[in-house]
Structures are given as structure tokens and as C-alpha cells.
Scaffold this motif. Sequence first.
Motif, PDB file in Angstrom:
ATOM      1  N   TYR A 101       0.852  -1.186   0.000  1.00  0.00           N
ATOM      2  CA  TYR A 101       0.000   0.000   0.000  1.00  0.00           C
ATOM      3  C   TYR A 101       0.890   1.239   0.000  1.00  0.00           C
ATOM      4  CZ  TYR A 101      -3.646  -3.313   1.141  1.00  0.00           C
ATOM      5  OH  TYR A 101      -4.510  -4.373   1.116  1.00  0.00           O
ATOM      6  N   LEU A 104      -1.527   5.406   2.302  1.00  0.00           N
ATOM      7  CA  LEU A 104      -2.396   5.030   3.407  1.00  0.00           C
ATOM      8  C   LEU A 104      -2.809   6.275   4.173  1.00  0.00           C
ATOM      9  CD1 LEU A 104      -0.747   1.887   5.103  1.00  0.00           C
ATOM     10  CD2 LEU A 104      -2.967   1.967   3.978  1.00  0.00           C
ATOM     11  N   ASP A 341     -10.845  -4.406  -1.389  1.00  0.00           N
ATOM     12  CA  ASP A 341      -9.567  -4.841  -0.851  1.00  0.00           C
ATOM     13  C   ASP A 341      -9.852  -5.473   0.506  1.00  0.00           C
ATOM     14  OD1 ASP A 341      -6.325  -4.047  -1.017  1.00  0.00           O
ATOM     15  OD2 ASP A 341      -7.120  -4.402   0.988  1.00  0.00           O
TER      16      ASP A 341
END
Length: 376
Positions: A101, A104, A341
Motif C-alpha cells: 500500500y 495510506l 480490498d
Amino acid sequence: MNKSKAVLENIFKDQESLSNYAFSLSLFMSEISQAAIRDGITDLFFLAREGQYLKKLFEEYQRISGRTSVHLHYLYVSRKSCLSATLRSIEEEDFEALACYHVLSVNIFLRALSFDEEDIAYIVSQIYEDGNREIKDFFASDVWKRLKENARFQEKYDTIRKHNRYNLLRYLDCTGFTNARRPALVDVGWRGTMQDRLFSLGLHQELIGYYIGLYRGAIVLPGCKKYGLLFDDSVARNAFYYNHNYFEYLCVADHGSTEGYTDQGIPLLRADEDWTLYRNYFQTIQNKVLGKFCHICEAMRYMEPMTNYNRLFESYHARMLLSFTNEEKSILSIAVRTHPDGLAAVIPPKTVRTYLSRVKRYAVLISKAYYKRKKP
């Protein structure tokens, strides 16, 4: 041989194109069976949620092939339900599981660690941050430094990870995973992060993972072998690689995501977009795939061993990619837009038209290359 291939060709041409995922999945089940025999596996644990449908297919494969020496199980697990339960102390943890990721926010990070909304709001106010602000290279940011030094965050982090670890271990005891003599995991794959999480619990000296495919850069630790049985991006790309996310959509389950576990080790599930995709679209498609799958497995019993066995099924896969109906393209487009996700509750940004055209472009190249090789 020619008769069997003619039977397979007739199966391929029957019904809608998406049902021809039965060919790829038949090959995957055959590869799992052979690998399990090779590795002396006693128990196969299919991981939620895609593993629910994969387990159903493997049960049919066992019934038709007569190979029933391995025990089958289904694990209600997810990256979210296992992440906080397998974290180390805040001083030791590197959050490798979140490395993919690149952006974030504090809110997403804390939710991924199973913090409740009240604690999230309090911590965000203490570090003077907009909890929804997306931060590039989160773990190198000043925000992460302030968060890591926050006393409330440190306290809740330790409490949550220890509590969730206890609950996860209770659940794994109930499923037979803890005491399995030689277990292996089965999932669609990509990086095998769930295998990393479960292996880090230290319940087994060796834990093998069988996947449709693996991305380049998948972590492989001693005792934690991972096999991409249809494709391995670190070795080479083939037809199975270029639409691999579609396997996730096809194998959606009839239940929600696993959020965690009770103190008694009972999974806590939450309905989400995948459950809606299953109910509205993929339940019917899965039934059609299963029907073809059984016919293919019957035909495979009479096929002689051959060097281009995998190539034959790869060619079917490439041909399928070129023959989706407009209705099927629409369903896949909806899946691309809404498939969640499993960890951070973020839908990755994808331009559907670009994604589908890329898949088609690669499929054309692979299909042409395969039939060119077949010519004398």
C-alpha cells in the motif's frame, strides 16, 4: 487422445465463455493433487474466501479421479483477521504486510489493525492529523512517527494484537489446523501473504502453499514454500497471468469477509461487495463452471500423459479471453469496480476499459504464439 481432445473441444464450445474457466480450474486441481502427493501432504486447508469454491471443485475432482488420500478443510481467514493477531511488538514490527500500500491514511491503517472507531477518533485528535488524508510512503512519514510515539496507540496496539492472537489460535485449534501432521494451504494466490501470517504463528515447522499464481517478489521463507501452479511471475508469464484477477471474481464466496474471532474462536463475518457479486452474478456462473468442470475431469481420465498438456489448457484459456460476450464483459467490469480490498477497505483505482483491453491484447499475442508453435 484425439477422441478426448474432440470431447474437450465440444465442451469448450458449449455455453457462455466464462464457463470455460472450468479448463483452467481443472488443470489447477490436477496440479494440486499431484503436488500434494509429491510433498506428502496430509491436510489441505482452503483459505476464505475464494477457497470455498476451490474446495468444492477439488471435492468433485477427488470424487471423479478416485484420489481421496488427503483431508480437506476450509479456513475462515482474511488478511484483516490475521494481521493484528500475528503482529510483533511495536518496536520489532516492520509492517511488511502493508508494504504493497503505497498510500495510506491513519484511519485506514488503524482499521486494518482492528482499532474501533472511538479509539481511532481519539488517537487522530491527539496527533493533530486529518485521519482521512492519504499519505504517500506512510511508514516514512512524520505522521507515522507521531502515531508510533502516541501512548494511547501503543497501549491499544498491544492489547488488540494479544487478544486477537488468542482468539485466532482458538479458532485454528477448532479447525484441526494446529494439529495437522503435514498441512498445505490452497488459495488463488498472488503473494501468499496469508501463508506468511499463519506460518509466523509458529504452529508448524513447514507450511506449503499451492496457488493459481504468484507475483514476482512474493516472500519465500525457509519452511514456507510457495508454488504458483498455473503461473509464477518470477519465472515467466503465460496466458493464466494476464487475467489472474478474474479468478478472484469467479471464486467469490456465499459469505462475507472474516473480520475476526470471538473469545470462543468463532469467526465474525461481515457482508460486503463480494457477497453481493456472488448473489447477483457469480452464483449462476459458478454452477455452469462446475458442470463443465465435471465433464472435463471425466475426459481427463482417458487422456494419455503428454508434454503439451498444460499448453493445451493454456490455449483454451487464451481463446476464452477473446470470446467474452457483452453481458460477460459488463459483469467483469462491475466486479473490477466493486471488488473490495480485503485488508484496508480500499478499492484499487482501475480504468475498466484500459484493464479489459490490456487483457485482450496479451491474450491475442499468446493465442497466436501457441498456434504458431503447433504448425510443423
